[in-house]
Design an enzyme around this catalytic site. Structure first.
Site, PDB file in Angstrom:
ATOM      1  N   TYR A 137      23.786  35.952  22.749  1.00  0.00           N
ATOM      2  CA  TYR A 137      24.988  36.783  22.795  1.00  0.00           C
ATOM      3  C   TYR A 137      26.041  36.276  23.778  1.00  0.00           C
ATOM      4  O   TYR A 137      27.110  36.877  23.894  1.00  0.00           O
ATOM      5  CB  TYR A 137      24.616  38.233  23.155  1.00  0.00           C
ATOM      6  CG  TYR A 137      23.913  38.915  22.023  1.00  0.00           C
ATOM      7  CD1 TYR A 137      22.635  38.504  21.653  1.00  0.00           C
ATOM      8  CD2 TYR A 137      24.510  39.936  21.313  1.00  0.00           C
ATOM      9  CE1 TYR A 137      21.973  39.101  20.610  1.00  0.00           C
ATOM     10  CE2 TYR A 137      23.853  40.544  20.265  1.00  0.00           C
ATOM     11  CZ  TYR A 137      22.591  40.124  19.918  1.00  0.00           C
ATOM     12  OH  TYR A 137      21.937  40.717  18.871  1.00  0.00           O
ATOM     13  N   LYS A 204       9.287  35.695  21.975  1.00  0.00           N
ATOM     14  CA  LYS A 204       8.828  34.726  20.965  1.00  0.00           C
ATOM     15  C   LYS A 204       8.532  33.420  21.709  1.00  0.00           C
ATOM     16  O   LYS A 204       9.004  32.331  21.362  1.00  0.00           O
ATOM     17  CB  LYS A 204       9.926  34.565  19.899  1.00  0.00           C
ATOM     18  CG  LYS A 204       9.521  33.778  18.674  1.00  0.00           C
ATOM     19  CD  LYS A 204       8.572  34.512  17.740  1.00  0.00           C
ATOM     20  CE  LYS A 204       8.134  33.598  16.612  1.00  0.00           C
ATOM     21  NZ  LYS A 204       6.982  34.112  15.871  1.00  0.00           N
ATOM     22  N   ASP A 258       7.088  39.004  16.432  1.00  0.00           N
ATOM     23  CA  ASP A 258       6.712  39.411  15.068  1.00  0.00           C
ATOM     24  C   ASP A 258       5.574  40.423  15.091  1.00  0.00           C
ATOM     25  O   ASP A 258       5.572  41.420  14.371  1.00  0.00           O
ATOM     26  CB  ASP A 258       6.377  38.199  14.173  1.00  0.00           C
ATOM     27  CG  ASP A 258       5.775  37.030  14.925  1.00  0.00           C
ATOM     28  OD1 ASP A 258       5.763  37.074  16.168  1.00  0.00           O
ATOM     29  OD2 ASP A 258       5.302  36.073  14.300  1.00  0.00           O
ATOM     30  N   ASP A 282      17.853  43.906  20.103  1.00  0.00           N
ATOM     31  CA  ASP A 282      18.788  44.409  19.101  1.00  0.00           C
ATOM     32  C   ASP A 282      18.030  44.758  17.822  1.00  0.00           C
ATOM     33  O   ASP A 282      18.155  45.850  17.264  1.00  0.00           O
ATOM     34  CB  ASP A 282      19.826  43.299  18.830  1.00  0.00           C
ATOM     35  CG  ASP A 282      21.078  43.836  18.168  1.00  0.00           C
ATOM     36  OD1 ASP A 282      21.137  45.048  17.898  1.00  0.00           O
ATOM     37  OD2 ASP A 282      21.999  43.042  17.917  1.00  0.00           O
TER      38      ASP A 282
END
Ligand code: NAP
Length: 393
Positions: A137, A204, A258, A282
């Protein structure tokens, strides 16, 4: 009844359904403050952001509004539209960056009576703590055919031996130690002051080792430092052959992104605070919102060291603008969070209780009415009046 001083608060209506939901939130906040305290009130002042700012100042993020928010440090905000693809940068991201609002706090809990895809939605009582200023971002990206992308490709090839395809757009992902540690410390402080059960670090890191993996490492470090003897990690529990944290201790664990999504859907009751970098945060916020029926009912806080901004999680829902059909609960919940930030906990509690009672009684806007039978569908204004009436009763 507590008594005390008044507070001066800025509000910005924003775009689309913003004016309607902000109007509703302000009306409910005023009623709750009046009901909870003697002689206390909020003095509201409007600042212009988005389309209304163009009418007043000729641009969507005018310095006049920004400097007022910086000076006052408190804003109740409606949603702001952002064009997809090219064009201007998101005003929401610009505001977060300008005011350094580094923690985005999104509580997600179920309202009895709302239709949910889960069998036991009442198990959902989560807080997403999303880092708000780092990660993809930061807006460092270039179109595939730009001069900058070509220069970067040339540098990477020459100095690092990395060959990038010429038809690929390029974005740079940043995760810094400083920004990770400060949001992690806030998550730990939030857990302590709100008697939460656990903090799960979402990342992740198995794939993006030096960004998401580093987030995991630095977040553990800062959370464990801040919690001290109040913390227990999943590893420590496993060594003792235990699964549950001892009473009074806060469980600290981590999940790969995930897996976090499937865990959230399969076992929502096992999670409490989810601490995530910007992009994961988000995504998981909207997924969590879906578990309780609708993102229209979620409020959020964006907090920094010198300013705080409160808003609904949803966007401008342009197709509903000006039609008295928007659900104002998200913006009302943002208002309750703002009152808590001011230390006006009684008024915040009054709001939550009144909204709970109204929804439970079957009075809802069209979004929540879908899939429910025997409810009364009302407009934004009528829902607002029902909540005000519940506050007074
Ligand atoms: P959105 O405005 O949140 O709307 C998506 C859908 O969610 C709506 O079509 C509607 O679903 C439902 N919805 C959201 N809020 C609702 C409410 N209060 N009452 C009833 N239904 C509601 O998301 P979007 O369409 O992706 O984004 C539209 C614009 O908002 C974009 O320009 C985006 O950049 C901006 N945005 C701003 C913020 C912010 O300011 N913080 C946040 C998100 C998006 P149904 O169609 O199923 O009825």
């Amino acid at each position: 009844m507590a008594s005390g001083k008044s507070a001066r608060v800025l509000f910005a209506k924003g775009d689309g359904i913003g004016a309607e939901v902000i109007g509703s939130s302000i009306a409910v906040i005023d009623s709750a403050v009046e009901a909870a305290y003697s002689g206390r009130r909020i003095v509201w002042e409007e600042v212009f952001l988005g389309d209304s700012a163009v009418e007043e100042f000729g641009k969507r993020l005018p310095e006049e509004s920004l400097s007022k928010v910086r000076e006052r440090g408190l804003l109740l905000k409606g949603p702001l539209r952002t064009p997809v693809g090219g064009g201007e940068r998101s005003l929401n991201v610009a505001l977060r960056m300008e005011l350094d609002l580094y923690a985005n706090i999104r509580p997600v809990r179920y309202f009895a009576g709302v239709d949910s895809p889960l069998k036991r939605p009442e198990a959902v009582d989560l807080v997403i703590m999303r880092e708000n200023t780092d990660d993809l971002y930061t807006g460092i990206e270039w179109r595939h055919a730009s001069r900058e992308a070509a220069a970067l490709r040339a540098f990477l090839k020459k100095d690092l031996g990395v060959v990038l395809p010429s038809d690929a757009g390029i974005g740079i992902k940043l995760i810094s130690r400083f920004k990770t540690r400060r949001v992690a410390r806030m998550a730990a402080a939030y857990a302590l002051s709100n008697s939460r059960r656990s903090i799960t670090i979402m990342h992740k890191g198995n794939i993006m080792k030096y960004t998401e993996g580093a987030f995991r490492e630095w977040a553990y470090e800062a959370v464990l430092e801040r919690l001290g003897t109040k913390a227990v990690t999943e590893e420590q529990l496993a060594e003792r052959g235990a699964v549950k944290a001892p009473k009074g201790r806060i469980l600290v664990n981590d999940r790969i992104a995930d897996n976090m999504f499937q865990q959230l859907i399969a076992k929502p009751g096992s999670y409490d605070i989810i601490l995530a970098p910007n992009l994961n945060g988000d995504y998981i916020s909207d997924a969590a919102g879906a578990l309780v029926g609708n993102i229209g009912v979620l409020g959020s806080a964006e907090i920094g060291d010198s300013a705080a901004m409160f808003e609904a999680v949803h966007g401008t829902a342009p197709k509903y603008a000006g039609r008295n059909v928007a659900d104002p609960i998200g913006e009302i919940m943002a208002g309750a969070m703002m009152l808590e930030h001011l230390g006006w906990k009684e008024a915040a509690g009054t709001i939550r209780d009144a909204v709970d009672r109204v929804v439970k009684s079957g009075i809802v806007t069209q979004d929540l009415a879908r899939g429910l039978v025997g409810v009364k569908t009302v407009g934004t204004k009528e829902f607002t009046r029902a909540v005000q009436k519940a506050i007074d009763s």
